[in-house]
Scaffold this active site. Sequence first.
Site, PDB file in Angstrom:
ATOM      1  N   LYS A 263      -4.359  -9.834  -0.209  1.00 60.41           N
ATOM      2  CA  LYS A 263      -2.698  -9.593  -0.199  1.00 60.41           C
ATOM      3  C   LYS A 263      -2.386 -10.538   0.860  1.00 60.41           C
ATOM      4  CE  LYS A 263      -3.346  -4.640  -0.585  1.00 60.41           C
ATOM      5  NZ  LYS A 263      -2.142  -4.398  -1.647  1.00 60.41           N
ATOM      6  N   ARG A 337      -7.945   2.280  -9.020  1.00 65.59           N
ATOM      7  CA  ARG A 337      -8.314   2.842 -10.341  1.00 65.59           C
ATOM      8  C   ARG A 337      -9.466   2.427 -10.634  1.00 65.59           C
ATOM      9  NH1 ARG A 337      -3.518  -1.039 -12.845  1.00 65.59           N
ATOM     10  NH2 ARG A 337      -2.675  -0.791 -10.823  1.00 65.59           N
TER      11      ARG A 337
HETATM   12  N1  BES Z   1      -3.520   0.146  -1.931  1.00 70.52           N
HETATM   13  C1  BES Z   1      -2.451  -0.752  -3.008  1.00 70.52           C
HETATM   14  C2  BES Z   1      -1.420   0.226  -3.287  1.00 70.52           C
HETATM   15  C3  BES Z   1      -0.284   0.127  -2.071  1.00 70.52           C
HETATM   16  C4  BES Z   1       0.596  -0.918  -1.944  1.00 70.52           C
HETATM   17  C5  BES Z   1      -0.062   1.145  -1.629  1.00 70.52           C
HETATM   18  C6  BES Z   1       1.530  -1.030  -0.966  1.00 70.52           C
HETATM   19  C7  BES Z   1       0.879   1.231  -0.599  1.00 70.52           C
HETATM   20  C8  BES Z   1       1.620   0.141  -0.402  1.00 70.52           C
HETATM   21  C9  BES Z   1      -3.471  -0.940  -4.132  1.00 70.52           C
HETATM   22  O1  BES Z   1      -4.593  -0.791  -4.144  1.00 70.52           O
HETATM   23  C10 BES Z   1      -2.812  -2.237  -4.664  1.00 70.52           C
HETATM   24  O2  BES Z   1      -3.082  -3.036  -3.952  1.00 70.52           O
HETATM   25  N2  BES Z   1      -2.039  -2.033  -5.879  1.00 70.52           N
HETATM   26  C11 BES Z   1      -1.573  -3.143  -6.417  1.00 70.52           C
HETATM   27  C12 BES Z   1      -1.805  -3.243  -8.149  1.00 70.52           C
HETATM   28  C13 BES Z   1      -1.337  -4.286  -8.680  1.00 70.52           C
HETATM   29  C14 BES Z   1      -2.200  -5.524  -8.180  1.00 70.52           C
HETATM   30  C15 BES Z   1      -1.490  -3.997 -10.267  1.00 70.52           C
HETATM   31  C16 BES Z   1       0.067  -3.074  -6.300  1.00 70.52           C
HETATM   32  O3  BES Z   1       0.638  -2.123  -6.072  1.00 70.52           O
HETATM   33  O4  BES Z   1       0.506  -4.401  -5.938  1.00 70.52           O
HETATM   34 MN    MN Z   2      -5.257  -2.813  -3.860  1.00 68.95          MN
END
Ligand code: BES
Ligand code: MN
Length: 498
Positions: A263, A337
Site C-alpha cells: 500500500k 477474503r
Molecule cells: N483492509 C483493506 C480494505 C480497506 C481499505 C479498508 C481502505 C478501509 C480502508 C483490504 O485488505 C484491501 O486492501 N482491499 C483492497 C482490495 C483490492 C486490492 C481489490 C482495496 O480495497 O483496495
Molecule cells: Mn489489504
Amino acid sequence: MNFDLKTLDLAAAASEKCDLLVVLLPEGFKPGKDALSALAALALKNGDLVPKAGKHLQLYQAPAIAARRVVLVGQGDGSARATRQAVQAVAGALKAPQTKRAVLCFAAEPAAGAVSAAVQAVADASYVYTATKTKVEARSLGRCVLGVPGATAVRTDFDTGVALVAGVEFAREWGNRPANHATPTLLANAAKTLAKLPGIQCKIHGPAEVARLGMGAFLAVARGSEEPLRFIELRYNGAGKDQAPVVLVGKGITFDTGGISIKPAAEMDEMKFDMGGAASVLGTFRALAELQPAINVVGLVPACENMPDGRAVKPGDVVTSMSGQTVEILNTDAEGRLVLCDALTYAARFKPAAVVDIATLTGACVIALGGVRSGLFANNDALASALQQAGETAQDPCWRMPLDDDYADGLKSNFADMGNVAGRAGGSITAAKFLQKFVGELAWAHLDIAGTAWKGGAAKGATGRPVGLLVHYLLEQSRTLAAAKPATPRRTARARAA
Ligand code: BES
Ligand code: MN
Ligand code: ZN
C-alpha cells in the site's frame, strides 16, 4: 464506569448530589410542581430553551438543586435516536475532568430503546483511550445514574445498554491498540480472557493446526510475517445442545501493509484497524456474557499480519483453500477474503443456523456507503432483513448490496479455480462474490465495515461497530427461538445433561 438505574422524578433528581445533572426534556414536556420543573418550564416559555434534540441550556449552582452543574437538554420526539443526539450534545460536560458523578434524568417516560441509547451515548462521550499513553487522564466519569419515572419498565433496555457498552468498549479498545500491541497472539489472549466469563469457551489454534486443517489461503497471507498466526474459536452456549448456532466470523488482520502488492505510505497506519471485524466478534461475546441470552453462538477469527517479506506470497501464486478450491492470488492486498474463505469453510462444521462474517474488506465499500452504513450482502432474504432491522434498532445501520452472479465474472482465472480480485468496478460486490464461493448452501451474510469500523482525521479511532447490530440481531434470534420452542434455559438444559 458504573451505571445505575433509579426511579427519579424531577423533584427527586434535584436533590441528587452529583457533579452534573442532565435533564432530558422532550417536546410536550409536562412540568410538575418542583423547582427544577418550574425552571425548565420557564426557560421553554421564554424561548431560552427549545426542546429540539440537542439544544441545551446550562445552569450553575442553581438554587434548591444539589447538583453543581445542570444542563437542560431538548430530547426532541424522545425516540432512541433523538435521545442519543441529546446526550451527544452534552458530551463536553460528560467528559470534563471534574465530572466524576453524573445523573441523567428523563423528564418523561422514555421511549423504547431510549435508555439503552442514553447509556451508550454517555459511555461514548466519556471513553478515553489510555493503553499506550502515559500522560493522559483515565476516564473521569466513574458513575452515572439514569433517572426515569419508572425503573421497572425500562430495566431490560437499561441492561441491554450496559452490556452493549461493555461489548463496544472491548471492541474499541482492541481496535485502537497499535499493531505492535495487538498482535495475533495478543488478540488471541484477549479472546482467552473472555472465556473466564460465564457461558464462554475459547480455543486457540496455531500455525501447525491451521496447516493440518488445510487452510492454504489463510496460511498464504500469514507467510510474510514473523508474527505467528492465530485462529480463534469462541463459543457461547446459552441454549440447548440441539440448537444450531449462529457463527460469526471476524477478519483479524492485525496489520495490513498490502503485502508484496504494498500500500502507499499515506494513512497506512490506519491499517491497524484491519482487525475491526475480529474486534466486533470479541466485543459481541463480551456483551453476550453480560446478557446470557438463550442462543448458541460460535465466533471464529482468523488473525495474522499481512506483510511483505522474502517468504511472503507473491502476485500470481496459486494456493489451495481448505474447501479444495484453488485461488490465484493476483493481488496480495486482497488478503481479507483469503483468511475469511478458510474460516467460512471451517464454519460449516457447526451446522450453523446462519453464518455472518464481518470484515473491513474493501476500500470500494467506503466509496459506496461512506461511514454511515455498513455494506450488507446476503444469500438469504430472511437473514438479510433480520440484520437490517437489528441495525436500525441499534442505530448501527447497514445497507443491502446486490450479489448477482454476473458480478463474479471478473474473478475467473486462467491458472486457478478463481482469482482473488476482479477489476476496480463494484469492488465491494466482487469481494463478496469471492466469499460466497465458500459458503455453499449455508444461510450467509457478509458485513463490509471498512467505512464504519473506525473514524479517520482528528477523531481517529475505532467505533466499536457493528457490535450493536450483532448483539441486537442475536437477542432477536434468541427471542424468536424461545417463541418457536418451549423455553429451554441453559440451566435446565445443563441439568438434563448432567
Ligand atoms: N483492509 C483493506 C480494505 C480497506 C481499505 C479498508 C481502505 C478501509 C480502508 C483490504 O485488505 C484491501 O486492501 N482491499 C483492497 C482490495 C483490492 C486490492 C481489490 C482495496 O480495497 O483496495
Ligand atoms: Mn489489504
Ligand atoms: Zn485488509
